[in-house]
Scaffold this active site. Structure first.
Site, PDB file in Angstrom:
ATOM      1  N   ASN A 138       9.004  50.521  62.810  1.00  0.00           N
ATOM      2  CA  ASN A 138       9.292  51.933  63.039  1.00  0.00           C
ATOM      3  C   ASN A 138       8.349  52.883  62.320  1.00  0.00           C
ATOM      4  O   ASN A 138       8.673  54.054  62.131  1.00  0.00           O
ATOM      5  CB  ASN A 138      10.746  52.236  62.671  1.00  0.00           C
ATOM      6  CG  ASN A 138      11.708  51.361  63.434  1.00  0.00           C
ATOM      7  OD1 ASN A 138      12.425  50.566  62.842  1.00  0.00           O
ATOM      8  ND2 ASN A 138      11.706  51.458  64.755  1.00  0.00           N
ATOM      9  N   LEU A 147       6.960  58.213  60.758  1.00  0.00           N
ATOM     10  CA  LEU A 147       8.132  57.385  61.025  1.00  0.00           C
ATOM     11  C   LEU A 147       8.778  57.702  62.355  1.00  0.00           C
ATOM     12  O   LEU A 147       8.809  58.857  62.772  1.00  0.00           O
ATOM     13  CB  LEU A 147       9.188  57.634  59.942  1.00  0.00           C
ATOM     14  CG  LEU A 147       8.881  57.036  58.597  1.00  0.00           C
ATOM     15  CD1 LEU A 147       8.733  58.115  57.574  1.00  0.00           C
ATOM     16  CD2 LEU A 147       9.979  56.098  58.228  1.00  0.00           C
ATOM     17  N   CYS A 148       9.332  56.679  62.954  1.00  0.00           N
ATOM     18  CA  CYS A 148      10.190  56.834  64.118  1.00  0.00           C
ATOM     19  C   CYS A 148      11.607  56.544  63.618  1.00  0.00           C
ATOM     20  O   CYS A 148      12.024  55.393  63.521  1.00  0.00           O
ATOM     21  CB  CYS A 148       9.776  55.854  65.214  1.00  0.00           C
ATOM     22  SG  CYS A 148      10.739  56.035  66.715  1.00  0.00           S
ATOM     23  N   LEU A 149      12.303  57.610  63.241  1.00  0.00           N
ATOM     24  CA  LEU A 149      13.645  57.483  62.659  1.00  0.00           C
ATOM     25  C   LEU A 149      14.523  58.565  63.277  1.00  0.00           C
ATOM     26  O   LEU A 149      14.182  59.753  63.212  1.00  0.00           O
ATOM     27  CB  LEU A 149      13.580  57.633  61.134  1.00  0.00           C
ATOM     28  CG  LEU A 149      14.888  57.571  60.364  1.00  0.00           C
ATOM     29  CD1 LEU A 149      15.591  56.222  60.557  1.00  0.00           C
ATOM     30  CD2 LEU A 149      14.652  57.826  58.883  1.00  0.00           C
ATOM     31  N   SER A 171      12.960  50.549  69.987  1.00  0.00           N
ATOM     32  CA  SER A 171      12.076  51.700  70.175  1.00  0.00           C
ATOM     33  C   SER A 171      10.986  51.655  69.107  1.00  0.00           C
ATOM     34  O   SER A 171      10.954  52.483  68.198  1.00  0.00           O
ATOM     35  CB  SER A 171      12.902  52.990  70.067  1.00  0.00           C
ATOM     36  OG  SER A 171      12.058  54.104  70.121  1.00  0.00           O
TER      37      SER A 171
END
Length: 151
Positions: free
Chosen positions: A80, A87-89, A120
């Protein structure tokens, strides 16, 4: 200039000083409460254990109604985390709530380290290794842990 964002960030800073969550630290850079340096210690009993990962947080005047931009400065191999360190959060995007503070953001990132969202991925290679070749994934993570000591 005192804005609601700056007042809120000073409250967040005070909380980080008086009641710091385990394994995270953060403070504003000199003369700019809108930019923070942060450190996350890799959680025990995970491949990230003993890592010291540096991040930078950028807040806008709309904080806390708008989430900060958060980026790893330290190299990070994680499903992520993009190659840029961003970040992908979900809580930094569509699931943001003004009730989140700096401590909550950092503890969420710390939890994400050992519990990635592989549906994702930001880093497809890390995601595929995490799902299909855990031994190699752990090896790559341990390499970033060792590099984190040099940052």
């Amino acid at each position: 200039m005192s804005t609601s964002a700056r007042r809120r960030l000073m409250r967040d800073f005070k909380r980080m000083q008086t009641d710091p969550p385990a394994g995270v630290s953060a403070s504003p850079v000199a003369d700019n409460v809108m930019t923070w340096n942060a450190v996350i210690i890799g959680p025990a009993d995970t491949p990230f254990e003993d890592g010291t990962f540096r991040l930078v947080m950028h807040f806008e005047e709309q904080y806390p109604n708008k989430p900060p931009g958060v980026k790893f400065i330290s190299q990070m191999f994680h499903p992520n985390v993009y190659g840029t360190g961003e970040l992908c959060l979900d809580i930094l995007q569509n699931r943001w709530s003004p009730t989140y503070d700096v401590a909550a953001i950092l503890t969420s990132i710390q939890s994400l380290l050992n519990d990635p969202n592989t549906s994702s991925p930001a880093n497809v290679e890390a995601s595929n290794l995490y799902k299909d070749n855990r031994k190699e994934y752990i090896k790559r993570v341990r390499e970033t842990v060792e590099k984190s000591w040099e940052d």
